[in-house]
Design a protein around this motif. Structure first.
Motif, PDB file in Angstrom:
ATOM      1  N   ALA A  56       0.823  -1.210   0.000  1.00  0.00           N
ATOM      2  CA  ALA A  56       0.000   0.000   0.000  1.00  0.00           C
ATOM      3  C   ALA A  56       0.858   1.262   0.000  1.00  0.00           C
ATOM      4  N   ASP A  57       2.029   1.192   0.603  1.00  0.00           N
ATOM      5  CA  ASP A  57       2.925   2.348   0.619  1.00  0.00           C
ATOM      6  C   ASP A  57       3.475   2.668  -0.769  1.00  0.00           C
ATOM      7  N   ARG A  58       3.394   1.702  -1.680  1.00  0.00           N
ATOM      8  CA  ARG A  58       3.899   1.883  -3.035  1.00  0.00           C
ATOM      9  C   ARG A  58       2.788   2.203  -4.031  1.00  0.00           C
ATOM     10  N   ASP A  59       1.579   2.366  -3.538  1.00  0.00           N
ATOM     11  CA  ASP A  59       0.440   2.502  -4.443  1.00  0.00           C
ATOM     12  C   ASP A  59       0.567   3.718  -5.359  1.00  0.00           C
ATOM     13  N   GLU A  60       0.832   4.862  -4.792  1.00  0.00           N
ATOM     14  CA  GLU A  60       0.862   6.084  -5.598  1.00  0.00           C
ATOM     15  C   GLU A  60       1.935   6.024  -6.674  1.00  0.00           C
ATOM     16  N   VAL A  61       3.145   5.623  -6.291  1.00  0.00           N
ATOM     17  CA  VAL A  61       4.236   5.609  -7.255  1.00  0.00           C
ATOM     18  C   VAL A  61       4.025   4.519  -8.304  1.00  0.00           C
ATOM     19  N   THR A  62       3.407   3.393  -7.899  1.00  0.00           N
ATOM     20  CA  THR A  62       3.171   2.317  -8.864  1.00  0.00           C
ATOM     21  C   THR A  62       2.103   2.701  -9.872  1.00  0.00           C
ATOM     22  N   ARG A  63       1.052   3.336  -9.421  1.00  0.00           N
ATOM     23  CA  ARG A  63       0.017   3.793 -10.366  1.00  0.00           C
ATOM     24  C   ARG A  63       0.581   4.855 -11.312  1.00  0.00           C
ATOM     25  N   ALA A  64       1.458   5.704 -10.799  1.00  0.00           N
ATOM     26  CA  ALA A  64       2.095   6.688 -11.670  1.00  0.00           C
ATOM     27  C   ALA A  64       2.965   5.997 -12.719  1.00  0.00           C
ATOM     28  N   ALA A  65       3.663   4.942 -12.315  1.00  0.00           N
ATOM     29  CA  ALA A  65       4.497   4.205 -13.261  1.00  0.00           C
ATOM     30  C   ALA A  65       3.642   3.510 -14.319  1.00  0.00           C
ATOM     31  N   ILE A  66       2.517   2.954 -13.906  1.00  0.00           N
ATOM     32  CA  ILE A  66       1.614   2.311 -14.870  1.00  0.00           C
ATOM     33  C   ILE A  66       1.170   3.309 -15.932  1.00  0.00           C
ATOM     34  N   THR A  67       0.825   4.490 -15.502  1.00  0.00           N
ATOM     35  CA  THR A  67       0.426   5.527 -16.453  1.00  0.00           C
ATOM     36  C   THR A  67       1.569   5.876 -17.401  1.00  0.00           C
ATOM     37  N   GLN A  68       2.762   5.949 -16.852  1.00  0.00           N
ATOM     38  CA  GLN A  68       3.919   6.354 -17.657  1.00  0.00           C
ATOM     39  C   GLN A  68       4.281   5.323 -18.712  1.00  0.00           C
ATOM     40  N   VAL A  69       4.082   4.024 -18.408  1.00  0.00           N
ATOM     41  CA  VAL A  69       4.494   2.969 -19.348  1.00  0.00           C
ATOM     42  C   VAL A  69       3.328   2.435 -20.170  1.00  0.00           C
ATOM     43  N   ALA A  70       2.222   3.133 -20.169  1.00  0.00           N
ATOM     44  CA  ALA A  70       1.019   2.650 -20.852  1.00  0.00           C
ATOM     45  C   ALA A  70       1.237   2.421 -22.339  1.00  0.00           C
ATOM     46  N   GLY A  71       2.201   3.098 -22.930  1.00  0.00           N
ATOM     47  CA  GLY A  71       2.490   2.882 -24.338  1.00  0.00           C
ATOM     48  C   GLY A  71       3.319   1.649 -24.614  1.00  0.00           C
ATOM     49  N   VAL A  72       3.859   1.039 -23.540  1.00  0.00           N
ATOM     50  CA  VAL A  72       4.718  -0.138 -23.682  1.00  0.00           C
ATOM     51  C   VAL A  72       4.005  -1.401 -23.214  1.00  0.00           C
ATOM     52  N   PHE A  73       3.309  -1.294 -22.084  1.00  0.00           N
ATOM     53  CA  PHE A  73       2.595  -2.427 -21.502  1.00  0.00           C
ATOM     54  C   PHE A  73       1.091  -2.138 -21.482  1.00  0.00           C
ATOM     55  N   ASP A  74       0.320  -3.183 -21.253  1.00  0.00           N
ATOM     56  CA  ASP A  74      -1.138  -3.065 -21.152  1.00  0.00           C
ATOM     57  C   ASP A  74      -1.487  -2.478 -19.785  1.00  0.00           C
ATOM     58  N   ALA A  75      -1.833  -1.206 -19.745  1.00  0.00           N
ATOM     59  CA  ALA A  75      -2.082  -0.528 -18.472  1.00  0.00           C
ATOM     60  C   ALA A  75      -3.273  -1.124 -17.738  1.00  0.00           C
ATOM     61  N   VAL A  76      -4.286  -1.567 -18.461  1.00  0.00           N
ATOM     62  CA  VAL A  76      -5.457  -2.166 -17.815  1.00  0.00           C
ATOM     63  C   VAL A  76      -5.058  -3.460 -17.105  1.00  0.00           C
ATOM     64  N   ALA A  77      -4.255  -4.286 -17.784  1.00  0.00           N
ATOM     65  CA  ALA A  77      -3.811  -5.540 -17.177  1.00  0.00           C
ATOM     66  C   ALA A  77      -2.892  -5.277 -15.987  1.00  0.00           C
ATOM     67  N   LEU A  78      -2.005  -4.295 -16.120  1.00  0.00           N
ATOM     68  CA  LEU A  78      -1.129  -3.941 -15.002  1.00  0.00           C
ATOM     69  C   LEU A  78      -1.949  -3.507 -13.790  1.00  0.00           C
ATOM     70  N   THR A  79      -2.929  -2.674 -14.021  1.00  0.00           N
ATOM     71  CA  THR A  79      -3.760  -2.174 -12.925  1.00  0.00           C
ATOM     72  C   THR A  79      -4.519  -3.314 -12.267  1.00  0.00           C
ATOM     73  N   SER A  80      -5.002  -4.276 -13.060  1.00  0.00           N
ATOM     74  CA  SER A  80      -5.740  -5.411 -12.516  1.00  0.00           C
ATOM     75  C   SER A  80      -4.863  -6.240 -11.583  1.00  0.00           C
ATOM     76  N   VAL A  81      -3.629  -6.531 -12.013  1.00  0.00           N
ATOM     77  CA  VAL A  81      -2.716  -7.307 -11.163  1.00  0.00           C
ATOM     78  C   VAL A  81      -2.373  -6.520  -9.908  1.00  0.00           C
ATOM     79  N   TRP A  82      -2.115  -5.240 -10.052  1.00  0.00           N
ATOM     80  CA  TRP A  82      -1.751  -4.409  -8.910  1.00  0.00           C
ATOM     81  C   TRP A  82      -2.892  -4.334  -7.903  1.00  0.00           C
ATOM     82  N   GLU A  83      -4.098  -4.116  -8.356  1.00  0.00           N
ATOM     83  CA  GLU A  83      -5.232  -4.006  -7.435  1.00  0.00           C
ATOM     84  C   GLU A  83      -5.546  -5.344  -6.773  1.00  0.00           C
ATOM     85  N   ALA A  84      -5.337  -6.453  -7.490  1.00  0.00           N
ATOM     86  CA  ALA A  84      -5.513  -7.767  -6.866  1.00  0.00           C
ATOM     87  C   ALA A  84      -4.505  -7.966  -5.743  1.00  0.00           C
ATOM     88  N   ALA A  85      -3.277  -7.481  -5.946  1.00  0.00           N
ATOM     89  CA  ALA A  85      -2.258  -7.584  -4.892  1.00  0.00           C
ATOM     90  C   ALA A  85      -2.648  -6.755  -3.678  1.00  0.00           C
TER      91      ALA A  85
END
Length: 258
Positions: free
Chosen positions: A117-146
């Motif tokens: 949970a302490d990494r939530d903000e920075v991880t969501r920011a990273a997901i947004t930043q790499v959305a052109g490289v990776f599937d941001a929806v899939a990344l968010t799904s795995v992150w929120e499940a964790a």
């Protein structure tokens, strides 16, 4: 060891038998004293070699932080080319972590006490930043499940804290040593699941998980740790280091696979 250091330390040979490890930044200070105190206690109980501390150097001559001298460990940094499909490597690392987790906790070092949970903000920011490289929806799904996964509700256990391919050594195609215990601490072992996503394939992850006996919640949190650390390293270094770009791309991709 095949590389001169990582993001936290520079490593130099000192003759044929020793290595000098110097922190690169203030965030790595204190690791020399931690390893000097704890690794000799852990070593007899672990099935793989770990660094043997010799001395802690003191700040002097313009260098501002404590630094470490240890015995040189022969070997090469683990690679996915060599070990991703190795059931033997998966079992060896699972047994190493199992032995580490069994070591009694009478007192403990100061480890990284942050949770996912302490990494939530920075991880969501990273997901947004790499959305052109990776599937941001899939990344968010795995992150929120964790984040939704139940936390560690058993007694705290020892964790390595930074278990990835660069901190695993091999000789003759076999895992031979684990190095860099700067993140050593006690608590939730989920962060050590990162090795399953940096080194292993889906098949050998199954072997690793079964041998270690990892429950669903810990595995979900472990995927979260792999995702968060992989995204952080990708965002920080991939643009300037092709090797890191390849490693972290694989780490993030494997975390998505599960």
């Amino acid at each position: 060891m095949a590389v001169p250091g990582g993001s936290d330390h520079v490593i130099h040979r000192l003759g044929d038998e020793l290595a000098v490890r110097l922190p690169r930044h203030a965030g790595a200070i204190g690791q020399a004293e931690k390893e000097h105190r704890w690794l000799p206690r852990l070593a007899p109980h672990l099935p793989l070699a770990i660094p043997v501390p010799v001395a802690v150097g003191r700040p002097d001559l313009g260098y501002p932080w404590p630094w470490a001298i240890s015995r040189w460990l022969d070997g090469e940094a683990a690679t996915t080319d060599a070990l991703a499909q190795s059931r033997e490597a998966a079992v060896a690392l699972a047994r190493f972590l199992s032995a580490l987790q069994r070591f009694p906790i009478h007192e403990s070092p100061q480890g990284d006490s942050r949770d996912l949970a302490d990494r939530d903000e920075v991880t969501r920011a990273a997901i947004t930043q790499v959305a052109g490289v990776f599937d941001a929806v899939a990344l968010t799904s795995v992150w929120e499940a964790a984040l939704r996964a139940p936390g560690w509700n058993r007694s705290p256990v020892w964790f390595h804290g930074d278990l990835h391919t660069g901190n695993v050594l091999t000789m003759n195609g076999q895992v031979s040593a684990v190095i860099d215990f700067g993140g050593l601490g006690v608590g939730d072992p989920a962060r050590d699941m990162t090795i399953a996503f940096t080194l292993m394939s889906r098949t050998t992850r199954t072997v690793f998980r079964s041998e270690l006996g990892v429950d669903d919640a810990t595995w979900a949190r472990g995927r979260g740790w792999a995702l968060a650390t992989g995204l952080n390293a990708y965002r920080s270094y991939a643009a300037t280091d092709a090797r890191v770009a390849a490693q972290t791309t694989r780490q993030v991709t494997e975390a998505l696979i599960g």
